[in-house]
Design an enzyme around this catalytic site. Structure first.
Site, PDB file in Angstrom:
ATOM      1  N   ARG A  96     -29.035  47.533 -18.620  1.00 39.35           N
ATOM      2  CA  ARG A  96     -30.177  47.834 -19.598  1.00 39.35           C
ATOM      3  C   ARG A  96     -31.523  47.340 -19.018  1.00 39.35           C
ATOM      4  N   SER A  97     -31.620  46.044 -18.392  1.00 36.08           N
ATOM      5  CA  SER A  97     -32.729  45.869 -17.563  1.00 36.08           C
ATOM      6  C   SER A  97     -33.349  47.062 -16.701  1.00 36.08           C
ATOM      7  N   GLY A 136     -45.121  44.531 -12.233  1.00 33.67           N
ATOM      8  CA  GLY A 136     -45.225  43.359 -11.591  1.00 33.67           C
ATOM      9  C   GLY A 136     -46.408  42.573 -12.407  1.00 33.67           C
ATOM     10  N   LEU A 137     -46.084  41.779 -13.414  1.00 32.01           N
ATOM     11  CA  LEU A 137     -47.041  40.940 -14.196  1.00 32.01           C
ATOM     12  C   LEU A 137     -46.870  39.420 -13.745  1.00 32.01           C
ATOM     13  N   THR A 138     -45.628  38.970 -13.751  1.00 33.34           N
ATOM     14  CA  THR A 138     -45.380  37.568 -13.396  1.00 33.34           C
ATOM     15  C   THR A 138     -45.751  37.302 -12.161  1.00 33.34           C
ATOM     16  N   SER A 144     -44.879  32.322 -18.085  1.00 33.71           N
ATOM     17  CA  SER A 144     -45.463  32.364 -19.351  1.00 33.71           C
ATOM     18  C   SER A 144     -46.777  32.634 -19.798  1.00 33.71           C
ATOM     19  N   THR A 170     -37.953  42.962 -11.479  1.00 33.30           N
ATOM     20  CA  THR A 170     -36.801  43.732 -11.577  1.00 33.30           C
ATOM     21  C   THR A 170     -37.004  45.041 -10.932  1.00 33.30           C
ATOM     22  N   GLU A 374     -39.260  38.231 -20.455  1.00 36.02           N
ATOM     23  CA  GLU A 374     -39.800  38.760 -21.450  1.00 36.02           C
ATOM     24  C   GLU A 374     -40.463  37.999 -22.803  1.00 36.02           C
ATOM     25  N   PHE A 394     -49.670  26.802 -27.678  1.00 29.78           N
ATOM     26  CA  PHE A 394     -49.270  27.216 -26.482  1.00 29.78           C
ATOM     27  C   PHE A 394     -49.710  26.128 -25.282  1.00 29.78           C
TER      28      PHE A 394
HETATM   29  P1  TGC Z   1     -53.568  36.648 -26.765  1.00 33.67           P
HETATM   30  O1  TGC Z   1     -54.965  36.078 -26.739  1.00 33.67           O
HETATM   31  O2  TGC Z   1     -52.558  36.054 -27.722  1.00 33.67           O
HETATM   32  O3  TGC Z   1     -53.548  38.015 -26.646  1.00 33.67           O
HETATM   33  C1  TGC Z   1     -54.526  38.987 -25.872  1.00 33.67           C
HETATM   34  C2  TGC Z   1     -54.567  40.145 -26.654  1.00 33.67           C
HETATM   35  O4  TGC Z   1     -53.247  40.841 -26.781  1.00 33.67           O
HETATM   36  C3  TGC Z   1     -52.679  41.297 -28.008  1.00 33.67           C
HETATM   37  N1  TGC Z   1     -51.484  40.896 -27.986  1.00 33.67           N
HETATM   38  C4  TGC Z   1     -50.230  41.827 -28.076  1.00 33.67           C
HETATM   39  N2  TGC Z   1     -50.676  42.961 -28.046  1.00 33.67           N
HETATM   40  C5  TGC Z   1     -49.344  43.583 -28.109  1.00 33.67           C
HETATM   41  N3  TGC Z   1     -48.183  42.947 -27.980  1.00 33.67           N
HETATM   42  C6  TGC Z   1     -48.005  41.873 -27.817  1.00 33.67           C
HETATM   43  N4  TGC Z   1     -46.804  41.148 -27.582  1.00 33.67           N
HETATM   44  C7  TGC Z   1     -49.203  40.939 -27.854  1.00 33.67           C
HETATM   45  N5  TGC Z   1     -49.505  39.635 -27.482  1.00 33.67           N
HETATM   46  C8  TGC Z   1     -50.820  39.566 -27.818  1.00 33.67           C
HETATM   47  C9  TGC Z   1     -53.682  40.119 -28.933  1.00 33.67           C
HETATM   48  O5  TGC Z   1     -53.533  40.477 -30.365  1.00 33.67           O
HETATM   49  C10 TGC Z   1     -54.710  39.996 -28.035  1.00 33.67           C
HETATM   50  O6  TGC Z   1     -55.633  41.164 -28.587  1.00 33.67           O
HETATM   51  P2  TGC Z   1     -57.159  41.197 -28.882  1.00 33.67           P
HETATM   52  O7  TGC Z   1     -57.513  42.695 -29.362  1.00 33.67           O
HETATM   53  O8  TGC Z   1     -57.478  40.356 -29.811  1.00 33.67           O
HETATM   54  O9  TGC Z   1     -57.783  40.937 -27.493  1.00 33.67           O
HETATM   55  O10 TGC Z   1     -53.106  36.141 -25.108  1.00 33.67           O
HETATM   56  P3  TGC Z   1     -52.591  34.607 -24.554  1.00 33.67           P
HETATM   57  O11 TGC Z   1     -53.263  34.781 -23.296  1.00 33.67           O
HETATM   58  O12 TGC Z   1     -52.952  33.701 -25.438  1.00 33.67           O
HETATM   59  O13 TGC Z   1     -50.975  34.854 -24.347  1.00 33.67           O
HETATM   60  C11 TGC Z   1     -50.244  34.802 -25.370  1.00 33.67           C
HETATM   61  C12 TGC Z   1     -48.731  34.908 -25.111  1.00 33.67           C
HETATM   62  C13 TGC Z   1     -48.461  33.527 -24.513  1.00 33.67           C
HETATM   63  C14 TGC Z   1     -47.924  35.096 -26.232  1.00 33.67           C
HETATM   64  C15 TGC Z   1     -48.366  35.936 -23.773  1.00 33.67           C
HETATM   65  O14 TGC Z   1     -48.929  35.496 -22.755  1.00 33.67           O
HETATM   66  C16 TGC Z   1     -47.105  36.066 -23.656  1.00 33.67           C
HETATM   67  O15 TGC Z   1     -46.431  36.893 -24.410  1.00 33.67           O
HETATM   68  N6  TGC Z   1     -46.526  35.230 -22.474  1.00 33.67           N
HETATM   69  C17 TGC Z   1     -45.132  35.478 -22.114  1.00 33.67           C
HETATM   70  C18 TGC Z   1     -45.216  36.368 -20.824  1.00 33.67           C
HETATM   71  C19 TGC Z   1     -44.070  37.360 -20.668  1.00 33.67           C
HETATM   72  O16 TGC Z   1     -43.303  37.803 -21.632  1.00 33.67           O
HETATM   73  N7  TGC Z   1     -43.872  37.882 -19.510  1.00 33.67           N
HETATM   74  C20 TGC Z   1     -42.900  38.970 -19.065  1.00 33.67           C
HETATM   75  C21 TGC Z   1     -43.135  39.666 -17.931  1.00 33.67           C
HETATM   76  S1  TGC Z   1     -42.247  41.153 -17.577  1.00 33.67           S
HETATM   77  C22 TGC Z   1     -40.507  40.628 -17.703  1.00 33.67           C
HETATM   78  O17 TGC Z   1     -40.151  39.667 -17.986  1.00 33.67           O
HETATM   79  C23 TGC Z   1     -39.606  42.056 -17.357  1.00 33.67           C
HETATM   80  S2  TGC Z   1     -38.044  41.494 -17.384  1.00 33.67           S
HETATM   81  C24 TGC Z   1     -37.324  42.995 -17.658  1.00 33.67           C
HETATM   82  C25 TGC Z   1     -35.967  43.164 -17.635  1.00 33.67           C
HETATM   83  O18 TGC Z   1     -35.551  42.894 -16.318  1.00 33.67           O
HETATM   84  O19 TGC Z   1     -35.669  43.850 -18.720  1.00 33.67           O
HETATM   85  P1  FAD Z   2     -42.480  28.902 -16.920  1.00 33.77           P
HETATM   86  O1  FAD Z   2     -43.520  29.755 -17.624  1.00 33.77           O
HETATM   87  O2  FAD Z   2     -42.730  28.016 -15.707  1.00 33.77           O
HETATM   88  O3  FAD Z   2     -41.665  28.076 -17.993  1.00 33.77           O
HETATM   89  C1  FAD Z   2     -40.958  26.941 -17.702  1.00 33.77           C
HETATM   90  C2  FAD Z   2     -40.302  26.474 -18.873  1.00 33.77           C
HETATM   91  O4  FAD Z   2     -41.559  26.050 -19.803  1.00 33.77           O
HETATM   92  C3  FAD Z   2     -39.715  27.128 -19.976  1.00 33.77           C
HETATM   93  O5  FAD Z   2     -38.622  26.426 -20.536  1.00 33.77           O
HETATM   94  C4  FAD Z   2     -40.656  27.776 -20.894  1.00 33.77           C
HETATM   95  O6  FAD Z   2     -40.217  28.096 -22.013  1.00 33.77           O
HETATM   96  C5  FAD Z   2     -41.587  26.263 -21.076  1.00 33.77           C
HETATM   97  N1  FAD Z   2     -42.976  26.515 -21.509  1.00 33.77           N
HETATM   98  C6  FAD Z   2     -43.916  27.366 -20.886  1.00 33.77           C
HETATM   99  N2  FAD Z   2     -44.898  27.315 -21.450  1.00 33.77           N
HETATM  100  C7  FAD Z   2     -44.795  26.320 -22.519  1.00 33.77           C
HETATM  101  C8  FAD Z   2     -45.539  25.846 -23.636  1.00 33.77           C
HETATM  102  N3  FAD Z   2     -46.874  26.380 -23.721  1.00 33.77           N
HETATM  103  N4  FAD Z   2     -45.056  25.168 -24.529  1.00 33.77           N
HETATM  104  C9  FAD Z   2     -43.938  24.578 -24.316  1.00 33.77           C
HETATM  105  N5  FAD Z   2     -43.021  25.145 -23.470  1.00 33.77           N
HETATM  106  C10 FAD Z   2     -43.566  25.769 -22.509  1.00 33.77           C
HETATM  107  N6  FAD Z   2     -41.516  39.524 -14.674  1.00 33.77           N
HETATM  108  C11 FAD Z   2     -42.187  40.725 -14.290  1.00 33.77           C
HETATM  109  O7  FAD Z   2     -43.463  40.470 -14.470  1.00 33.77           O
HETATM  110  N7  FAD Z   2     -41.456  41.814 -14.229  1.00 33.77           N
HETATM  111  C12 FAD Z   2     -40.115  41.915 -14.250  1.00 33.77           C
HETATM  112  O8  FAD Z   2     -39.616  42.977 -13.863  1.00 33.77           O
HETATM  113  C13 FAD Z   2     -39.608  40.614 -14.429  1.00 33.77           C
HETATM  114  N8  FAD Z   2     -38.106  40.736 -14.393  1.00 33.77           N
HETATM  115  C14 FAD Z   2     -37.401  39.466 -14.238  1.00 33.77           C
HETATM  116  C15 FAD Z   2     -35.926  39.573 -13.964  1.00 33.77           C
HETATM  117  C16 FAD Z   2     -35.459  38.135 -14.124  1.00 33.77           C
HETATM  118  C17 FAD Z   2     -33.906  38.161 -13.672  1.00 33.77           C
HETATM  119  C18 FAD Z   2     -36.015  37.152 -14.338  1.00 33.77           C
HETATM  120  C19 FAD Z   2     -35.125  35.493 -14.686  1.00 33.77           C
HETATM  121  C20 FAD Z   2     -37.381  36.894 -14.755  1.00 33.77           C
HETATM  122  C21 FAD Z   2     -38.153  38.151 -14.722  1.00 33.77           C
HETATM  123  N9  FAD Z   2     -39.460  38.287 -14.816  1.00 33.77           N
HETATM  124  C22 FAD Z   2     -40.310  39.467 -14.636  1.00 33.77           C
HETATM  125  C23 FAD Z   2     -40.240  36.870 -15.014  1.00 33.77           C
HETATM  126  C24 FAD Z   2     -40.215  36.452 -16.340  1.00 33.77           C
HETATM  127  O9  FAD Z   2     -40.845  37.155 -17.250  1.00 33.77           O
HETATM  128  C25 FAD Z   2     -40.604  35.116 -16.591  1.00 33.77           C
HETATM  129  O10 FAD Z   2     -39.635  34.200 -15.798  1.00 33.77           O
HETATM  130  C26 FAD Z   2     -40.833  34.471 -17.744  1.00 33.77           C
HETATM  131  O11 FAD Z   2     -41.900  34.831 -18.364  1.00 33.77           O
HETATM  132  C27 FAD Z   2     -40.852  32.758 -17.696  1.00 33.77           C
HETATM  133  O12 FAD Z   2     -41.792  32.402 -16.744  1.00 33.77           O
HETATM  134  P2  FAD Z   2     -41.500  31.401 -15.546  1.00 33.77           P
HETATM  135  O13 FAD Z   2     -40.060  31.652 -15.213  1.00 33.77           O
HETATM  136  O14 FAD Z   2     -42.566  31.338 -14.669  1.00 33.77           O
HETATM  137  O15 FAD Z   2     -41.234  30.004 -16.560  1.00 33.77           O
END
Ligand code: TGC
Ligand code: FAD
Length: 394
Positions: A96-97, A136-138, A144, A170, A374, A394
């Site tokens: 699924r990923s 590539g975001l992370t 986070s 991924t 995610e 945050f």
């Molecule tokens: P913030 O100021 O809240 O937002 C900036 C602008 O973006 C808008 N927005 C969104 N829009 C669409 N969808 C969302 N989920 C959105 N979240 C925010 C927001 O309204 C704002 O818009 P505007 O018009 O006002 O400019 O931004 P922030 O820097 O405070 O960040 C908020 C936070 C912490 C929630 C965000 O950084 C976050 O979601 N962090 C988590 C990072 C994350 O999920 N990384 C994932 C990496 S990819 C991955 O993991 C792939 S795994 C895939 C797989 O194998 O399946």
């Molecule tokens: P951190 O951000 O360092 O967090 C560490 C701990 O602190 C966590 O428990 C978290 O919940 C906590 N924490 C963080 N901030 C706060 C806060 N403000 N308050 C309280 N607690 C907090 N990324 C991509 O871009 N592309 C991909 O394809 C992708 N694939 C992935 C595949 C796998 C198998 C994994 C494991 C990760 C993948 N990621 C990818 C990265 C993933 O999105 C990040 O691992 C995730 O967003 C968390 O970031 P981090 O691991 O740096 O943890």
């Protein structure tokens, strides 16, 4: 469809689907039973993503399935798309990923932020599986909080030069194209972070397998290095505008995960029920013991809630009213539910539960990654806290 997985559907969620949704679900269900389940244990133990399935995912329309037919995609509604994710993750979260990244994190940004030429060039190839993409975001120090990213894209006379490191990516080592998010500084009135399509054979681009994983073993997870990678102007996703653009992609992928987690939980509950009826201890099957019935009742309750949550979210997405916060709730709740279900199923299976020939522990280990990527469970808690109070924690 004789012999196909039937699944536990206690609230007749099936009855809420239309014919196309049900047909899509049945088609993917059959493919998972016939093609994926026979190979997944071995792929998992060998720590390899089974690349041989990619052309089939394409031929059967499972990649970018909710994107329009004019770019070669299946043009399905979001509920049907979700059901595809559910069934694929019933097989394995790593599969699924792959589909999530290809569809929601590579094809979607090209569709939403790309030029017409980029869409025509890449979407049909990505849909068929002839090309593979990664996102590539992370970065090592920005997981986070991607707003802090330090990967840069510097403007040159006729293009851009990219430098930086992306972590945990991924599909990273097998991708033909990487969607790279980078700080550009201000360019006119456009905010700093923008997306680039970087072909992975571009000089200066390299990918390295992430070693030592104990989760998501049938998935390629890699680190990407960009050292003075030169790309032309045509590599920029022209409509990408600041952090909001990658966050919009995350909303698409998180939506699919909310469904996928249901599939993993279905597989675990199904395995637990079958085992409970077959395994005899003391004077009869363990399924006849009250403790195991409570365990199964809890799993069934949580799964049913997750199924209904995913379906309602899908209907909201199809109506065009779904919010990112609603997606956060479903990703958080359903992945948590699936983690609990997988762990309880593994426990019910006793010693056999630690063997790879049973699926529950594989799902349990995989779901630890799903819980983290995610947006971690905690980050989604904070998104919901902010939605309720208006206060950012945050
Ligand atoms: P913030 O100021 O809240 O937002 C900036 C602008 O973006 C808008 N927005 C969104 N829009 C669409 N969808 C969302 N989920 C959105 N979240 C925010 C927001 O309204 C704002 O818009 P505007 O018009 O006002 O400019 O931004 P922030 O820097 O405070 O960040 C908020 C936070 C912490 C929630 C965000 O950084 C976050 O979601 N962090 C988590 C990072 C994350 O999920 N990384 C994932 C990496 S990819 C991955 O993991 C792939 S795994 C895939 C797989 O194998 O399946
Ligand atoms: P951190 O951000 O360092 O967090 C560490 C701990 O602190 C966590 O428990 C978290 O919940 C906590 N924490 C963080 N901030 C706060 C806060 N403000 N308050 C309280 N607690 C907090 N990324 C991509 O871009 N592309 C991909 O394809 C992708 N694939 C992935 C595949 C796998 C198998 C994994 C494991 C990760 C993948 N990621 C990818 C990265 C993933 O999105 C990040 O691992 C995730 O967003 C968390 O970031 P981090 O691991 O740096 O943890």
């Amino acid at each position: 469809m004789a012999g196909a997985f039937q699944g536990i559907d206690f609230y007749d969620v099936d009855g809420l689907l239309d014919d196309e949704e049900r047909m899509t679900r049945d088609m993917v269900r059959e493919w998972v039973d016939d093609r994926l389940l026979p190979i997944i244990e071995e792929a998992y133990v060998e720590r390899r993503f089974p690349t041989e399935i990619v052309p089939e995912l394409g031929t059967l329309g499972m990649l970018g399935a909710n994107l329009p037919e004019e770019y070669g995609c299946a043009g399905l509604n979001n509920v049907a798309y979700g059901l595809i994710m559910q069934e694929l993750e019933r097989g394995d979260s790593g599969i699924r990923s792959f589909a999530s990244v290809q569809g929601a994190l590579v094809m979607y940004p090209i569709y939403a932020f790309g030029s017409e030429a980029q869409k025509r060039d890449w979407l049909p190839r990505l849909q068929s599986g002839d090309a593979i993409g990664c996102f590539g975001l992370t970065e090592p120090d920005y997981g986070s909080n991607p707003a802090g990213m330090i990967t840069t894209a510097q403007k040159t006379a006729d293009g851009w030069v990219l430098n930086g490191t992306k972590m945990w990516i991924t599909n990273g080592s097998m991708a033909d194209v990487a969607v790279i998010w980078a700080q550009t500084g201000e360019v006119g009135d456009v905010p700093g972070i923008r997306g680039f399509l970087v072909e992975t054979d571009t000089p200066g681009f390299s990918a390295r397998d992430q070693k030592g994983k104990l989760s998501l073993l049938a998935s390629d997870t890699s680190e990407l290095h960009l050292a003075d990678v030169e790309v032309g102007d045509a590599a920029l996703l022209p409509e990408s505008r600041g952090l909001k653009s990658p966050l919009m992609c995350l909303t698409q992928a998180r939506y699919g995960i909310a469904w996928g987690a249901v599939g993993a939980a279905m597989a675990c509950l199904d395995e637990a029920v079958r085992y409970a009826k077959e395994r005899k201890m003391f004077d009869g099957p363990i399924g006849g013991k009250q403790i195991q019935q409570v365990r199964l009742a809890d799993m069934l309750t949580q799964l049913t809630q997750g199924q209904l949550l995913a379906l309602r979210l899908g209907r909201l997405k199809d109506e065009g009213t779904m919010t990112p916060q609603q997606v956060s709730l479903a990703k958080r709740a359903n992945v948590d539910m699936a983690c609990d279900t997988a762990r309880e199923a593994r426990r019910l299976l006793g010693a056999n539960g630690i063997l790879v020939e049973y699926a529950s522990m594989r799902h349990m280990a995989n779901l630890e990654s799903v819980y983290t990527y995610e947006g971690t469970h905690d980050i989604h808690s904070l998104i919901l806290g902010q939605a309720l109070t208006g206060l950012s924690a945050f």
